[in-house]
Structure formats: structure tokens, C-alpha cells
Design an enzyme around this catalytic site. Structure first.
Site, PDB file in Angstrom:
ATOM      1  N   GLU A  83      46.410   5.368  28.934  1.00 58.08           N
ATOM      2  CA  GLU A  83      46.665   6.773  29.236  1.00 58.08           C
ATOM      3  C   GLU A  83      47.846   7.381  28.478  1.00 58.08           C
ATOM      4  OE1 GLU A  83      46.956   7.315  33.468  1.00 58.08           O
ATOM      5  OE2 GLU A  83      44.921   6.628  33.835  1.00 58.08           O
ATOM      6  N   GLU A 133      39.523   2.325  35.064  1.00 56.59           N
ATOM      7  CA  GLU A 133      40.177   2.616  36.348  1.00 56.59           C
ATOM      8  C   GLU A 133      39.363   3.662  37.091  1.00 56.59           C
ATOM      9  OE1 GLU A 133      44.329   3.826  36.367  1.00 56.59           O
ATOM     10  OE2 GLU A 133      44.807   2.312  34.860  1.00 56.59           O
TER      11      GLU A 133
END
Ligand code: FCB
Length: 442
Positions: free
Chosen positions: A170, A352
Site C-alpha cells: 500500500e 487483504e
């Protein structure tokens, strides 16, 4: 007990689909005395940055309890474990590998191998060594090269035990939350910082990927990006345009350079001082082919036009999880479909997905039916996406266990396993049992 189920013809019920659980070093390890300080240690020590004023000194004490934790992972029956390496644990300041730190991960990787659990290793899940931050951190182009050096050394040391390497987790969060609005470490604030940090992160990704491909050509090497799909508050043209801008600013800013070798066109609308400094050749380095693409998904965001700021985000409507994020699984469908349309993608892994819920431990059990429902809805979306022709090879629940949830400290629980932070006792929640059941019934 509420179960997780998929239709009998689901590709997610075949053995080629990978199920896993995910964690990250700073969020679970503790063991801070045997590594260098990182930006999150410093951030936690700064008053009013973490809601409960906590830190990562002990966290889930995984540094000491890793053997039990691997037994726990095994007991869930998963095929894979996604973990991250703490850069400040495995590298000395002088750029040499820290042998003890490396051994900590080798022990984990060996144990996973013995248990036939594939290791998905992320090299950077936000814990930048503090001494590198002191030199400018991700605002300094040099950090991209230091990251590649670390990737080179660590992959030589552990690569033979790793199924898949992700360079970054991320980069949006590192760049925007960390250097633009400052709610994550290192807490810098300024529009002139965000995109510069983002560029150096992406450059670091490309340079590190070269090392991974050189040292570990057989591993699945790629990157993990997060997406919060953007929805317009209305059908008004100005809102739709504002929403498109937000999507380019937050989401496509990271995907487009990787898959198309260019930033979104809105780069030309940004004031000169807010743009990244792009050197000749950078975009080619950033856009090298990836073996897989990791997607993290939690929620969506709704925007309307704003005269000064291009766009403004509205408060998320209900239903929401305990962290305030709207539960909106349709956005995952929209995301997968649109990414598949816009880009030429390698196989996708959902690296995720999960929910913070207000869990109660009662008589040694956690009946987190709300979390089971969240997983059910999102697994169904993934299943349908695969049926529509999108190649998705795996799914990781965030998270294996409750842990340090960044600026929220220990107040928000994302685990499918409950952690009692006083005793470090782990208790598998109903969601963990349901996940286990789904996997073992394949
Ligand atoms: C993601 C992070 C992960 C976790 C979840 C809830 O953005 O990658 O570490 O905190 O959110």
C-alpha cells in the site's frame, strides 16, 4: 454457527486456489530491543498520534510467540501465510545484514515450509528505519536505492524459502497518510510532499523488483496496492468529474504507473510544486512486469465536487464496521471489473480483506457473526469475479489475529483470532472457525 459457503462449482473450492491469513511486522512482533528504531516507534512516542497512546513495543509478542503462532496458522488449515519483514530488524545502519534478525525470519520460514504453508513475504509494510527517515525518508530519492539494496540482500538470504515476494504494501498509505496528511508515520503534512514520496516509493518498488527477479526468479514477485473505489454523490457532472479526480489521485496514481508506465493525466492539473520529480528512465523501472498483483480491499468512498479542493469525501453511510468503514461489497466487484478492463494484469491475489468489529470475548468464545457475514459477502464477490473471467488465484484474510491497528492503536480488532493483550492468549473467533471450515471442506 454461521458458516462460510461457496457454490459447488466455485473455482475457489479447488486446490489451486490459495487461502491465507495476513499480518505485518510492526503490528504483531514487538521485540523492539533487537532491532533499529523505525518511524512508527517515533510516531507512537509523539503525543496524540495514536488514539490509545500505545506503541509496538510488545504488540502480540510474536517475536517470542512465533512458534505458537505458526501452530495456530496451521490449525486454521490455510495454504499460505502473508507476513512482512521488518527492514530495521534485518539491516544494520551500515547497510550490512543483521544476522540475528535474518535468523528470526529464517526460523519462521523454515517452520512454515515444514508445515507446507506457502510464505508470501512483503518487504515493506511501513516500518522505515528511523535513520533513513532522518535523511529525508521517502522524500529523498536515495531511499529508493537503499530499499533496493535491502531487497537485494534479504532476498539472497531468505529467498530460497519464499513462495512470493511483494515489494511494498500500500504505497498510497505510506505516501498520502504518512507524508501528505500526516495521520501515519512519519507524520509529515503538505501537498507538496505526497506525490514526491509516492514517486520514490514506486521507484523503490521497480528497483527492488529487479533484485527479486535476479535473485529469486522462481518466486512470484509483485506489489500490493490498496483501493478504495470512488463513487459520485450524485449524477451531477461536476460531482462525477470530482470523483474521477479523486480516483486518479488516490487509486490510479499507483496502478497506472505500474501497469501503463505513466501517471494519470491529472498530474498536469497539479501545481508544479506538488508534482514528483521524474528522472528519465524512472517510468520504465516502475512499470516492469509483475508476476502477480496484490489487491487490498476494505471499503468504498463517496465524493462530491468542491471549489477549492477538487473533491470532498462524504461521511460513509451505514452499515459500517467498528472502524467506521462502510460495508459495501459491490465496490469490490466494481473494482475487480474495472481494473480488469483498464489494465493488462497479471494474476490477482486479494492480499487483504477483512473487518474491524466490536468483538466480545464471552466464556472463551467470540461470536463475531458480523465479521463472518462480511467475509461471506466478499468471498462471494471474488467467486463471481472469477466466474466472469478475471484471474484471481488467492485470498488472504486480514488479519490472522488482532494487532496494533496503526493510528487506532489496539482499539480496533481485525483478527479472525482474538488476542488478550494482558495474557497474550489467542482465541479463534467464530470467523476463524468458519474460515477454517470453508478451507477444509474443499
Ligand atoms: C491496511 C493495512 C493493514 C491493516 C489494514 C486494516 O491498510 O495494510 O496493515 O492495518 O489496513
Amino acid at each position: 454457527m454461521r458458516k462460510l459457503s461457496l457454490p459447488a462449482d466455485s473455482k475457489m473450492l479447488t486446490s489451486s486456489f490459495t487461502y491465507g491469513v495476513a499480518t505485518a511486522s510492526f503490528q504483531i512482533e514487538g521485540g523492539i530491543d533487537s532491532r533499529l528504531p523505525c518511524i512508527w516507534d517515533t510516531f507512537c512516542a509523539t503525543p496524540n498520534k495514536i488514539v490509545d497512546n500505545s506503541n509496538g513495543a510488545i504488540a502480540c509478542d510474536h517475536f517470542n510467540l512465533w512458534e505458537d503462532d505458526i501452530n495456530l496458522i496451521e490449525s486454521l488449515g490455510v495454504d499460505a501465510y502473508r507476513l512482512s519483514i521488518s527492514w530495521p530488524r534485518v539491516m544494520h545502519k551500515n547497510g550490512e545484514l543483521n544476522k540475528e534478525g535474518v535468523q528470526f525470519y529464517l526460523n519462521i520460514l523454515e517452520r512454515l515450509e515444514q508445515k507446507n504453508i506457502k510464505a508470501f513475504v512483503t518487504l515493506y509494510h511501513w516500518d522505515l528505519p528511523q535513520h533513513i527517515e532522518d535523511n529525508g525518508g521517502w522524500l529523498n530519492r536515495e531511499t529508493a536505492f537503499l530499499f533496493a539494496e535491502y531487497a537485494d540482500k534479504i532476498s539472497k538470504a531468505i529467498g530460497h524459502k519464499v513462495h512470493s515476494f511483494a515489494t511494498l504494501n500500500e504505497p498510497f498509505c505510506s505516501a498520502y497518510l504518512g507524508y501528505e496528511i500526516g495521520i501515519h508515520a512519519p507524520g509529515k503534512v503538505g501537498k507538496e510532499f505526497g506525490k514526491k514520496a509516492a514517486h520514490h516509493l514506486l521507484l523503490g518498488h521497480g528497483l527492488a523488483l529487479q533484485m527479486l527477479n535476479k535473485n529469486c526468479p522462481d518466486a512470484l514477485n509483485g506489489i500490493v496496492l490498496n483501493f478504495t473505489p470512488c463513487y459520485s454523490a450524485s449524477e451531477k457532472e461536476e460531482d462525477i468529474e470530482a470523483t474521477k479526480f479523486a480516483d486518479d489521485y488516490f487509486n490510479q496514481w499507483y496502478a497506472k504507473p505500474i501497469f501503463d508506465g505513466a501517471y494519470p493525466d491529472i498530474i498536469n492539473q497539479l501545481p508544479e510544486e506538488n508534482r514528483p520529480e521524474i528522472f528519465p528512465g524512472d517510468m520504465e523501472i516502475i512499470s516492469q512486469p509483475n508476476d502477480f498483483f496484490g489487491i487490498n480491499f476494505y471499503t468504498r468512498a463517496i465524493y462530491k465536487a468542491d471549489k477549492e479542493e477538487h473533491f470532498v469525501q462524504l461521511d460513509p453511510p451505514a452499515p459500517r464496521t467498528d472502524i467506521g468503514w462502510e460495508i459495501y461489497p459491490q465496490a469490490l466487484n466494481q473494482l475487480l471489473t474495472s481494473l480488469h478492463e483498464i489494465y493488462e494484469l497479471p494474476p490477482i491475489y486479494i492480499t487483504e480483506n477483512g473487518a474491524a468489529m466490536n468483538d466480545q470475548l464471552e466464556d472463551g468464545e467470540v461470536h463475531d457473526i458480523d465479521r463472518v457475514n462480511y467475509y461471506q459477502q466478499h468471498l462471494s464477490v471474488v467467486d463471481n469475479a472469477i466466474k466472469s473471467g478475471i484471474k484471481i488465484d488467492g485470498y488472504f484474510a486480514w488479519s490472522l489475529m488482532d494487532n496494533f491497528e496503526w493510528a487506532e492503536g489496539y482499539l480496533k480488532r481485525f483478527g479472525i483470532v482474538h488476542v488478550d493483550y494482558e495474557t497474550q492468549k489467542r482465541t479463534i473467533k467464530a470467523s476463524g472457525l468458519a474460515y477454517k471450515n470453508l478451507i477444509s471442506n474443499r
